[in-house]
Write a protein that holds these residues in place. Structure first.
Motif, PDB file in Angstrom:
ATOM      1  N   ASN A 224       0.858  -1.179   0.000  1.00 23.59           N
ATOM      2  CA  ASN A 224       0.000   0.000   0.000  1.00 23.59           C
ATOM      3  C   ASN A 224       0.904   1.244   0.000  1.00 23.59           C
ATOM      4  N   SER A 226       0.638   4.563   0.614  1.00 25.22           N
ATOM      5  CA  SER A 226       0.705   5.497   1.755  1.00 25.22           C
ATOM      6  C   SER A 226       1.347   4.835   2.968  1.00 25.22           C
ATOM      7  N   GLU A 227       1.042   3.545   3.193  1.00 22.12           N
ATOM      8  CA  GLU A 227       1.671   2.818   4.312  1.00 22.12           C
ATOM      9  C   GLU A 227       3.177   2.697   4.074  1.00 22.12           C
ATOM     10  N   LYS A 255      -1.080   3.826  -9.872  1.00 21.01           N
ATOM     11  CA  LYS A 255      -2.041   4.849  -9.454  1.00 21.01           C
ATOM     12  C   LYS A 255      -3.471   4.472  -9.823  1.00 21.01           C
ATOM     13  N   SER A 256      -3.627   3.429 -10.656  1.00 25.58           N
ATOM     14  CA  SER A 256      -4.978   3.031 -11.074  1.00 25.58           C
ATOM     15  C   SER A 256      -5.665   2.145 -10.038  1.00 25.58           C
ATOM     16  N   SER A 257      -4.893   1.529  -9.151  1.00 29.39           N
ATOM     17  CA  SER A 257      -5.509   0.652  -8.133  1.00 29.39           C
ATOM     18  C   SER A 257      -5.995   1.493  -6.951  1.00 29.39           C
ATOM     19  N   ARG A 258      -6.954   0.970  -6.225  1.00 33.51           N
ATOM     20  CA  ARG A 258      -7.478   1.660  -5.036  1.00 33.51           C
ATOM     21  C   ARG A 258      -7.379   0.736  -3.834  1.00 33.51           C
ATOM     22  N   PRO A 259      -6.572   1.020  -2.808  1.00 37.26           N
ATOM     23  CA  PRO A 259      -5.681   2.179  -2.739  1.00 37.26           C
ATOM     24  C   PRO A 259      -4.476   2.020  -3.686  1.00 37.26           C
ATOM     25  N   GLU A 260      -3.752   3.116  -3.910  1.00 34.56           N
ATOM     26  CA  GLU A 260      -2.571   3.068  -4.765  1.00 34.56           C
ATOM     27  C   GLU A 260      -1.522   2.141  -4.147  1.00 34.56           C
ATOM     28  N   THR A 261      -0.813   1.418  -5.010  1.00 35.13           N
ATOM     29  CA  THR A 261       0.195   0.467  -4.519  1.00 35.13           C
ATOM     30  C   THR A 261       1.566   0.759  -5.133  1.00 35.13           C
TER      31      THR A 261
END
Length: 333
Positions: A224, A226-227, A255-261
């Motif tokens: 993830n 942000s993590e 950036k297309s995945s939610r959350p961004e990875t």
């Protein structure tokens, strides 16, 4: 002097002291004649009175010649050879019997299709070091162990990252690891300079942050974003700031995945051939923005070939949600 390099299964290249050239046979409609002691018009006496017909013996002829074209040195094999037996520290060496080949400078010159200067420069780029006459790459975990010793000492002594004294590092850490390894890690992650007769190192913040990120990412398929950024900032030495642009050619943000990875994707693990490189990238991700793909193809550029020219040749451009993206020109199996 010039030398032709390549093993039986490789296309031959010609190397000077510092450049590498592809060799191709070119045909010519003009027959080339070989004349011993031949003189060009410029070498003959310009006085017209002394001009005589010269009868020359022709020793041979040819309808083709070697055409040389400057090319990228083929250096990927260098890391591959050295990674067969990475250096894991003095203790591990004593336990192991030598199962892999180890390589001297002469060995690498005979095996790598690049000029001597290009090979020596690349050894510096990949932070190889000479141990008992052989070129070695440090095993990543051992490299991180050494770097950790140095950064912990910097922290405990409250030194400035721009002025780390070599002598004190060797005195403090010499009982833990070989002194030459301590100096090698300082050279790999810092710039050596002399001030008032003492040797100091200015540590490279971007390179240290990048290494810590690789350590965090190498055991995770995806992280993830942000993590990861939070853990990454907490893991680097105090006073250093992490930024995603430090990870160019090392990690890929989705950036297309939610959350961004974010996941590990090292440019040195990709194929060296242009078409194979693009095939590999398009099998990882169908559509790329120019910003994302550039770090993974920049090393393919030659003097006359830019990133834009490579994309024009190997990729097809389209618009996606107002953003220019690139996908493969051919089907990817």
């Amino acid at each position: 002097s010039l030398v032709i390099r390549g093993e039986k299964d490789e296309q031959a290249v010609l190397c000077s002291k510092d450049k590498t050239y592809d060799m191709k046979i070119a045909d010519t409609s003009n027959m080339l004649l070989f004349i011993p002691g031949c003189k060009t018009p410029e070498q003959l006496n310009e006085d017209p009175k002394s001009c005589n017909i010269i009868h020359s013996q022709i020793a041979g002829f040819s309808n083709n010649y070697w055409e040389l074209r400057r090319c990228r040195p083929k250096l990927k094999k260098l890391r591959k050879l050295l990674m067969e037996d990475p250096y894991e520290g003095p203790d591990r060496c004593k336990d192991q019997t030598l199962t892999f080949s180890r390589y001297t400078t002469e060995d690498l010159l005979s095996l790598i299709q690049a000029s001597e200067e290009e090979i020596l420069h690349q050894l510096q780029v990949i932070d190889a070091c000479k141990i008992e006459g052989y070129w070695r790459i440090l095993e990543f975990d051992y490299e991180m162990k050494l770097l950790n010793h140095v950064t912990q000492l910097i922290d405990s002594e409250s030194w400035s990252l721009s002025k780390v004294p070599l002598r004190t590092c060797l005195e403090e850490l010499g009982s833990l690891e070989p002194r030459e390894m301590i100096e090698h890690i300082l050279l790999s992650y810092g710039r050596r300079y002399v001030d008032d007769g003492e040797v100091y190192f200015e540590m490279h913040e971007d390179k240290i942050c990048r290494a810590v990120a690789q350590m965090l990412l190498q055991n995770a398929v995806k992280f993830n974003l942000s993590e990861f950024q939070e853990v990454w900032q907490q893991s680097v030495p105090e006073g250093m700031t992490t930024r995603l642009d430090q990870l160019e050619g090392l990690a890929l943000v989705d950036k297309s995945s939610r959350p961004e990875t974010i996941s590990l994707l090292k440019v040195e693990d990709l194929p060296e051939d242009n078409q194979e490189r693009f095939n590999s990238l398009f099998s990882i991700r169908e559509k790329w923005t120019e910003v994302d793909i550039t770090p993974y193809i920049r090393d393919l550029c030659t003097e006359k070939q830019t990133v834009g020219a490579l994309l024009t040749k190997y990729a097809r451009c389209s618009m996606l949600n107002g953003v220019k993206v690139y996908n493969s020109r051919r089907p990817i199996s």
